[in-house]
Write a protein that holds these residues in place. Structure first.
Motif, PDB file in Angstrom:
ATOM      1  N   ASN A   9       0.932  -1.014  -0.171  1.00 14.68           N
ATOM      2  CA  ASN A   9      -0.053   0.224  -0.263  1.00 14.68           C
ATOM      3  C   ASN A   9       0.756   1.243   0.285  1.00 14.68           C
ATOM      4  OD1 ASN A   9      -2.376   1.515   0.269  1.00 14.68           O
ATOM      5  ND2 ASN A   9      -3.178   0.961   1.877  1.00 14.68           N
ATOM      6  N   PHE A  11       0.969   3.604  -2.315  1.00 16.05           N
ATOM      7  CA  PHE A  11      -0.100   4.289  -2.423  1.00 16.05           C
ATOM      8  C   PHE A  11      -0.442   5.594  -1.669  1.00 16.05           C
ATOM      9  CE2 PHE A  11      -4.252   6.210  -3.857  1.00 16.05           C
ATOM     10  CZ  PHE A  11      -4.509   6.138  -5.194  1.00 16.05           C
ATOM     11  N   LEU A  13      -2.055   8.588  -0.153  1.00 15.65           N
ATOM     12  CA  LEU A  13      -3.702   9.411   0.109  1.00 15.65           C
ATOM     13  C   LEU A  13      -3.117  10.434  -0.237  1.00 15.65           C
ATOM     14  CD1 LEU A  13      -5.713   6.760   1.399  1.00 15.65           C
ATOM     15  CD2 LEU A  13      -5.934   7.335  -0.950  1.00 15.65           C
ATOM     16  N   LEU A  20      -9.660  13.915   7.011  1.00 12.13           N
ATOM     17  CA  LEU A  20     -11.303  13.724   5.912  1.00 12.13           C
ATOM     18  C   LEU A  20     -12.090  13.559   7.565  1.00 12.13           C
ATOM     19  CD1 LEU A  20     -11.605  13.953   2.774  1.00 12.13           C
ATOM     20  CD2 LEU A  20     -11.430  11.064   3.576  1.00 12.13           C
ATOM     21  N   ASN A  62     -15.296   6.288  11.291  1.00 15.39           N
ATOM     22  CA  ASN A  62     -14.734   6.082  10.110  1.00 15.39           C
ATOM     23  C   ASN A  62     -16.765   5.268   9.652  1.00 15.39           C
ATOM     24  OD1 ASN A  62     -14.998   6.094   6.993  1.00 15.39           O
ATOM     25  ND2 ASN A  62     -13.246   3.945   7.969  1.00 15.39           N
ATOM     26  N   PRO A  63     -17.894   6.947   9.243  1.00 17.55           N
ATOM     27  CA  PRO A  63     -19.173   5.739   9.586  1.00 17.55           C
ATOM     28  C   PRO A  63     -19.814   4.879   8.004  1.00 17.55           C
ATOM     29  CG  PRO A  63     -18.966   8.163   8.687  1.00 17.55           C
ATOM     30  CD  PRO A  63     -17.866   7.796   9.628  1.00 17.55           C
ATOM     31  N   LEU A  68     -24.251   7.650   6.675  1.00 19.35           N
ATOM     32  CA  LEU A  68     -24.592   8.711   6.363  1.00 19.35           C
ATOM     33  C   LEU A  68     -25.894   8.924   5.814  1.00 19.35           C
ATOM     34  CD1 LEU A  68     -20.753   9.394   4.900  1.00 19.35           C
ATOM     35  CD2 LEU A  68     -22.169  10.565   7.482  1.00 19.35           C
TER      36      LEU A  68
ATOM     37  N   THR B  45      -4.352  -0.878  -7.623  1.00 15.19           N
ATOM     38  CA  THR B  45      -3.588   0.460  -7.261  1.00 15.19           C
ATOM     39  C   THR B  45      -3.491   1.626  -5.918  1.00 15.19           C
ATOM     40  OG1 THR B  45      -5.625   1.913  -7.755  1.00 15.19           O
ATOM     41  CG2 THR B  45      -3.671   0.695  -9.511  1.00 15.19           C
ATOM     42  N   ILE B  46      -4.879   0.730  -4.533  1.00 12.04           N
ATOM     43  CA  ILE B  46      -4.932   1.274  -3.411  1.00 12.04           C
ATOM     44  C   ILE B  46      -4.423   0.310  -2.330  1.00 12.04           C
ATOM     45  CG2 ILE B  46      -6.368   3.057  -4.265  1.00 12.04           C
ATOM     46  CD1 ILE B  46      -9.330   0.642  -3.609  1.00 12.04           C
ATOM     47  N   GLY B  47      -3.702  -0.557  -2.769  1.00 13.85           N
ATOM     48  CA  GLY B  47      -3.303  -2.065  -1.876  1.00 13.85           C
ATOM     49  C   GLY B  47      -4.696  -2.196  -1.416  1.00 13.85           C
ATOM     50  N   PHE B  65     -16.661   5.344   4.532  1.00 14.06           N
ATOM     51  CA  PHE B  65     -16.323   6.635   4.525  1.00 14.06           C
ATOM     52  C   PHE B  65     -15.671   6.679   3.412  1.00 14.06           C
ATOM     53  CE2 PHE B  65     -15.489  10.951   4.453  1.00 14.06           C
ATOM     54  CZ  PHE B  65     -16.451  11.821   3.093  1.00 14.06           C
ATOM     55  N   TYR B  66     -14.298   6.439   4.128  1.00 15.40           N
ATOM     56  CA  TYR B  66     -12.538   6.994   3.709  1.00 15.40           C
ATOM     57  C   TYR B  66     -12.696   5.312   2.722  1.00 15.40           C
ATOM     58  CZ  TYR B  66      -7.447   7.099   4.150  1.00 15.40           C
ATOM     59  OH  TYR B  66      -6.661   7.216   3.570  1.00 15.40           O
ATOM     60  N   TYR B  67     -12.995   4.018   2.826  1.00 10.96           N
ATOM     61  CA  TYR B  67     -13.064   3.305   1.609  1.00 10.96           C
ATOM     62  C   TYR B  67     -13.140   3.815   0.725  1.00 10.96           C
ATOM     63  CZ  TYR B  67     -13.159  -1.744   0.393  1.00 10.96           C
ATOM     64  OH  TYR B  67     -12.980  -2.561  -0.658  1.00 10.96           O
ATOM     65  N   LEU B  68     -14.638   4.472   0.487  1.00  8.63           N
ATOM     66  CA  LEU B  68     -15.148   4.792  -0.579  1.00  8.63           C
ATOM     67  C   LEU B  68     -14.102   5.936  -1.658  1.00  8.63           C
ATOM     68  CD1 LEU B  68     -18.678   5.391  -0.435  1.00  8.63           C
ATOM     69  CD2 LEU B  68     -17.651   3.784  -1.568  1.00  8.63           C
ATOM     70  N   TYR B  69     -13.936   6.936  -0.071  1.00  7.86           N
ATOM     71  CA  TYR B  69     -12.715   7.900  -0.551  1.00  7.86           C
ATOM     72  C   TYR B  69     -11.988   7.043  -0.738  1.00  7.86           C
ATOM     73  CZ  TYR B  69      -9.279  11.062  -0.105  1.00  7.86           C
ATOM     74  OH  TYR B  69      -7.961  12.219  -0.396  1.00  7.86           O
ATOM     75  N   GLU B  70     -10.961   6.632  -0.530  1.00  5.65           N
ATOM     76  CA  GLU B  70     -10.283   5.678  -1.250  1.00  5.65           C
ATOM     77  C   GLU B  70     -10.231   4.907  -2.676  1.00  5.65           C
ATOM     78  OE1 GLU B  70      -7.298   3.113   1.954  1.00  5.65           O
ATOM     79  OE2 GLU B  70      -9.235   2.905   2.125  1.00  5.65           O
ATOM     80  N   GLN B  73     -10.353   8.046  -5.341  1.00  4.69           N
ATOM     81  CA  GLN B  73      -8.889   8.215  -5.370  1.00  4.69           C
ATOM     82  C   GLN B  73      -8.516   7.466  -6.549  1.00  4.69           C
ATOM     83  OE1 GLN B  73      -7.213  11.327  -4.744  1.00  4.69           O
ATOM     84  NE2 GLN B  73      -9.110  10.971  -4.456  1.00  4.69           N
ATOM     85  N   GLY B  74      -8.341   5.855  -6.564  1.00  2.94           N
ATOM     86  CA  GLY B  74      -8.330   4.445  -7.625  1.00  2.94           C
ATOM     87  C   GLY B  74      -8.852   4.680  -8.765  1.00  2.94           C
ATOM     88  N   LEU B  79     -14.948  11.743  -4.742  1.00  2.98           N
ATOM     89  CA  LEU B  79     -16.021  11.502  -3.971  1.00  2.98           C
ATOM     90  C   LEU B  79     -17.661  11.028  -4.372  1.00  2.98           C
ATOM     91  CD1 LEU B  79     -16.554   9.056  -1.482  1.00  2.98           C
ATOM     92  CD2 LEU B  79     -15.711  10.919  -0.141  1.00  2.98           C
TER      93      LEU B  79
END
Lengths: 85, 85
Positions: A9, A11, A13, A20, A62-63, A68, B45-47, B65-70, B73-74, B79
């Motif tokens: 990883n 990569f 960010l 965030l 981290n919802p 959300l 690409t995002i590990g 949420f952060y997973y979706l952010y990654e 980015q990939g 987002l």
DNA sequence: ATAAAATACAACCGATGCGTTGTACATCAT
DNA sequence: ATGATGTACAACGCATCGGTTGTATTTTAT
């Protein structure tokens, strides 16, 4: 010949996770205040409790995506609005 | 006098959780294909690995949420683009 | 037809979301 | 001062996320 290093990883960010999540929480709080709601009020309309909203707004969790979505419904706004920047 | 029924979370959400997650997954797949990437390619690409992307696109998980952010980015996108409808 | 590449699915498991309870503290009105 | 209201924080426990391994099925190319 041996593998002497495995870097996973790599990569990078552009934004740190912590940063965030703080931003997300701040944005949610902003919208909630605009609507003149208390944390408890928002929480109750979507079957949650005040403490959960507090953790969210503080950026301490981290919802999930659906969580959300529920928040956006409680705030009578679009999910996309929570993510503006 | 007794409480004979307690109904919790009577707030009716316009969209079912399952449906929403399917839509999210479909949208992500759509963008990925537009970019001409395979699941494995996006994952690496995002590990992450291919299987994780598969579960996401299939709507089998409720991602954070952060997973979706990654993911965004990939996919070299915003987002917000993942949530269009 | 065969091989390679892409996708799907299931199970294991550690980490964490989130519901819940309990409580503290600050502000405001009476 | 007392009570009501809003916000913050910590801990517990169950459910689920998500990394991982293993494998099956489908698709594409030759």
């Amino acid at each position: 010949m041996y593998i002497i290093s495995v870097v996973k990883n790599t990569f990078i960010l552009p934004m740190e996770k912590e940063v965030l999540l703080k931003k997300l929480g701040a944005r949610i709080r902003e919208i909630r205040k605009e609507k003149g709601m208390s944390q408890a009020e928002l929480a109750n309309t979507i079957g949650k409790d005040q403490q959960s909203i507090q953790r969210l707004e503080a950026g301490n969790i981290n919802p999930s995506f659906y969580y959300l979505y529920e928040i956006s419904q409680g705030l009578k706004t679009e999910l996309r609005e929570l993510i503006k920047e």
